[in-house]
Design a protein around this motif. Structure first.
Motif, PDB file in Angstrom:
ATOM      1  N   LEU A   1      11.978  31.904  23.289  1.00  0.00           N
ATOM      2  CA  LEU A   1      13.175  31.651  22.777  1.00  0.00           C
ATOM      3  C   LEU A   1      13.816  30.391  23.404  1.00  0.00           C
ATOM      4  O   LEU A   1      14.155  29.515  22.789  1.00  0.00           O
ATOM      5  N   LEU A   2      13.414  30.296  24.792  1.00  0.00           N
ATOM      6  CA  LEU A   2      13.929  29.156  25.711  1.00  0.00           C
ATOM      7  C   LEU A   2      12.975  27.764  25.278  1.00  0.00           C
ATOM      8  O   LEU A   2      13.621  26.864  24.927  1.00  0.00           O
ATOM      9  N   LEU A   3      11.733  28.081  24.804  1.00  0.00           N
ATOM     10  CA  LEU A   3      10.957  26.834  24.136  1.00  0.00           C
ATOM     11  C   LEU A   3      11.537  26.467  22.876  1.00  0.00           C
ATOM     12  O   LEU A   3      11.588  25.156  22.609  1.00  0.00           O
ATOM     13  N   ALA A   4      11.844  27.336  21.931  1.00  0.00           N
ATOM     14  CA  ALA A   4      12.386  27.257  20.630  1.00  0.00           C
ATOM     15  C   ALA A   4      13.788  26.379  20.904  1.00  0.00           C
ATOM     16  O   ALA A   4      13.878  25.515  20.057  1.00  0.00           O
ATOM     17  N   VAL A   5      14.631  26.784  21.757  1.00  0.00           N
ATOM     18  CA  VAL A   5      15.860  26.007  22.030  1.00  0.00           C
ATOM     19  C   VAL A   5      15.267  24.726  22.706  1.00  0.00           C
ATOM     20  O   VAL A   5      16.052  23.554  22.164  1.00  0.00           O
ATOM     21  N   ALA A   6      14.292  24.398  23.348  1.00  0.00           N
ATOM     22  CA  ALA A   6      14.020  23.185  23.743  1.00  0.00           C
ATOM     23  C   ALA A   6      13.335  22.414  22.811  1.00  0.00           C
ATOM     24  O   ALA A   6      14.048  21.083  22.515  1.00  0.00           O
TER      25      ALA A   6
END
Length: 160
Positions: A123-128
């Motif tokens: 999820l964090l990488l998708a937000v990035a």
């Protein structure tokens, strides 16, 4: 008179050294790209042949092929534009974490906090990616006068 000659000689030596240095750096750059591309293609082929030899293909195997595909795409884009899209690195990381998540759940058959951590990292990488895409559209990179044509989306977020 001697001072002018020394300055002109220094300028010629500097120009020759700069040209030779640029030639050596670009030669190393292209040879490295060819090597990375060849190794990626070879690894993808070996993985594919291993799947064929095994006689079955799992989701892990398909995701591994996607990782090789993304690495090959990164090499191709870097070769053409001389810029590394950060987005592709994040895609590889997401695919690798997804592969780890699927492998962990399918082999251990019990969800634990590791699943939550890996899901949070995805999820964090998708937000990035969302942030990088927004920033690249809102604040496009201005290419200095270079010999490579400027491309809009793939080059907007680079490591250079």
């Amino acid at each position: 008179m001697l001072l002018r000659w020394a300055e002109a000689t220094r300028a010629k030596v500097h120009l020759a050294a700069e040209s030779l240095g640029n030639l050596l750096v670009e030669t190393f750059h292209y040879l490295s790209l060819f090597a990375i591309g060849a190794v990626t293609a070879w690894a993808g082929l070996v993985a594919f042949l291993g799947m064929v030899e095994k006689g079955s293909i799992s989701v892990d195997d398909i995701l591994l092929l996607f990782i090789y595909l993304e690495l090959g795409a990164m090499v191709g884009i870097y070769f053409k534009t001389n810029h590394m899209p950060v987005r592709f690195l994040i895609y590889v990381a997401i695919t690798a974490l997804t592969r780890l998540l699927i492998s962990d759940v399918s082999h251990h058959h019990r969800p634990d906090m590791g699943v939550v951590y890996i899901s949070g990292a995805i999820l964090l990488l998708a937000v990035a990616i969302l942030v990088v895409r927004f920033a690249s559209s809102r604040f496009p990179a201005v290419a200095p006068s270079s010999r490579h044509p400027q491309r809009r989306d793939a080059d907007a977020e680079t490591l250079d």
